[in-house]
Enzyme design. Structure first.
Site, short mmCIF file in Angstrom:
data_model
loop_
_atom_site.label_atom_id
_atom_site.label_comp_id
_atom_site.label_asym_id
_atom_site.label_seq_id
_atom_site.Cartn_x
_atom_site.Cartn_y
_atom_site.Cartn_z
N ASN A 48 0.72 -1.19 -0.09
CA ASN A 48 -0.17 -0.02 0.03
C ASN A 48 0.86 1.37 0.01
OD1 ASN A 48 -1.77 2.04 0.50
ND2 ASN A 48 -2.61 1.42 2.56
N TRP A 49 0.95 2.10 -1.18
CA TRP A 49 1.91 3.00 -1.16
C TRP A 49 1.35 4.33 -0.59
CZ3 TRP A 49 4.07 2.85 -7.13
CH2 TRP A 49 4.57 1.66 -7.19
N LYS A 50 0.11 4.08 -0.07
CA LYS A 50 -0.50 5.22 0.39
C LYS A 50 -0.43 6.67 -0.41
CE LYS A 50 -0.39 3.19 4.85
NZ LYS A 50 -0.14 3.30 6.18
N HIS B 131 -9.60 0.83 5.08
CA HIS B 131 -8.34 0.93 5.70
C HIS B 131 -8.64 2.08 7.08
CE1 HIS B 131 -4.13 2.18 6.81
NE2 HIS B 131 -3.98 1.37 6.25
N GLU C 10 -7.09 4.61 7.94
CA GLU C 10 -6.91 5.86 7.63
C GLU C 10 -8.30 6.45 7.16
OE1 GLU C 10 -3.24 5.38 5.70
OE2 GLU C 10 -2.22 4.75 7.64
N GLU D 272 -5.27 -5.23 10.61
CA GLU D 272 -4.54 -4.31 10.90
C GLU D 272 -5.04 -3.60 12.22
OE1 GLU D 272 -2.48 -3.04 7.12
OE2 GLU D 272 -4.30 -1.75 7.31
N GLY E 76 2.15 2.19 11.26
CA GLY E 76 2.97 3.45 11.14
C GLY E 76 3.80 3.61 12.36
N SER F 96 3.37 -2.12 10.43
CA SER F 96 4.62 -2.09 10.71
C SER F 96 5.57 -3.44 10.23
CB SER F 96 5.04 -1.89 12.25
OG SER F 96 4.58 -0.48 12.52
N GLY G 224 2.81 -1.13 4.37
CA GLY G 224 2.90 0.09 4.13
C GLY G 224 4.39 0.58 3.87
P1 PGA Z 1 2.85 0.30 7.87
O1 PGA Z 1 1.35 0.46 7.02
O2 PGA Z 1 3.19 -0.99 7.25
O3 PGA Z 1 3.51 1.53 7.29
O4 PGA Z 1 2.69 0.26 9.22
C1 PGA Z 1 0.51 -0.54 7.21
C2 PGA Z 1 -0.90 -0.25 6.38
O5 PGA Z 1 -1.34 0.74 6.63
O6 PGA Z 1 -1.30 -0.99 5.74
#
Ligand code: PGA
Length: 256
Positions: A8-10, A93, A95, A165, A171, A211, A232
């Site tokens: 997931n490149w966000k 997600h 977010e 998640e 993050g 993470s 991420g």
């Molecule tokens: P992260 O993000 O690996 O940077 O913790 C994971 C995600 O949001 O899917």
């Protein structure tokens, strides 16, 4: 069982940078039967990246979609518009839930919209730190799975993936513990069993996200019931992402 490594490149990389990074990945990503590798760039980059990649080497996912197929919804992108371009879409997600106030109803509709348009939804579920401290993890996971899959037919479930998640691990500096992940995955599978039966609960792919990286990924992928990773930050570092795909391929081979 097949393993899934999904990046997931966000909201990172512009169109040019996305193309460069996809080209870099293409140089070293293995093509292995036991692993499905998926990258999820921004909406803007999906089309150009789609034209340049070898679709046997990696598939494309969107990070979100709107649930109506078309109409007066300024600024939105529908699953119908993604059809044929993305094979996967991340839905719900944390977010999206937190920053953009998506609720369970939005997420349920998005899961349906994805399926209606032949895109595999990756339904994200997970408890916040407060919910965890209050001992509510199990309830939260059951509610989110039940609600997200409420209108999914039993003939459609084989298209669905679920990502556990924990919001507090996204993050952050470390993933959830192996025991926490194993317990959460079990809760999710039990809820799927209530809704769709035993076979479905054993076969629905469940990923872990939060993470994960090359250092901890192999161990997480070895946890019983974990079928892959939603990655991420580490998905934006080519050697890390490629390393995770290689680790997943090895584990998938060992499991045979
Ligand atoms: P992260 O993000 O690996 O940077 O913790 C994971 C995600 O949001 O899917």
């Amino acid at each position: 069982m097949k393993k899934y490594i999904i990046g997931n490149w966000k909201m990172n990389l512009n169109v040019h940078e996305s193309s460069l990074f996809a080209a870099k990945l293409a140089q070293s990503l293995p093509i292995k039967r036991g692993v499905e590798t998926v990258i999820c760039p921004s909406f803007l980059s999906l089309q150009p990246v789609s034209l340049q990649i070898n679709h046997r080497q990696m598939k494309l996912g969107a990070q979100n979609c709107y649930w109506r197929d078309e109409g007066a919804f300024t600024g939105e992108i529908s699953a119908a518009q993604l059809r044929g371009l993305a094979q996967y879409v991340i839905v719900g997600h944390s977010e999206r839930r937190d920053v953009f106030n998506e609720d369970d109803r939005d997420i349920r509709f998005k899961v349906q919209a994805a399926l209606r348009n032949y895109i595999r939804p990756i339904l994200c579920v997970g408890e916040t730190e407060m919910e965890r401290n209050d001992g509510d993890t199990e309830h939260v996971l059951c509610d989110q799975v039940a609600s997200g899959l409420m209108n999914v037919g039993s003939d459609q479930l084989d298209q669905v993936l679920i990502a556990y998640e924990p919001v507090w691990a996204i993050g952050s500096s470390a993933p959830a513990s192996n025991d926490d992940i194993a317990a959460a995955v079990k809760v999710v599978r039990t809820q799927v069993e209530h809704m769709f039966g035993k076979t479905a609960s054993e076969t629905v792919p469940i990923l872990y996200g939060g993470s994960s990286n090359l250092e901890n990924g192999r161990e997480i992928l070895s946890i019983t019931g974990v079928d892959g990773l939603l990655v991420g930050r580490a998905s934006l570092i080519a050697p890390e992402f490629v390393g995770l795909v290689n680790a997943a391929a090895e584990i998938s081979r060992e499991e045979k």
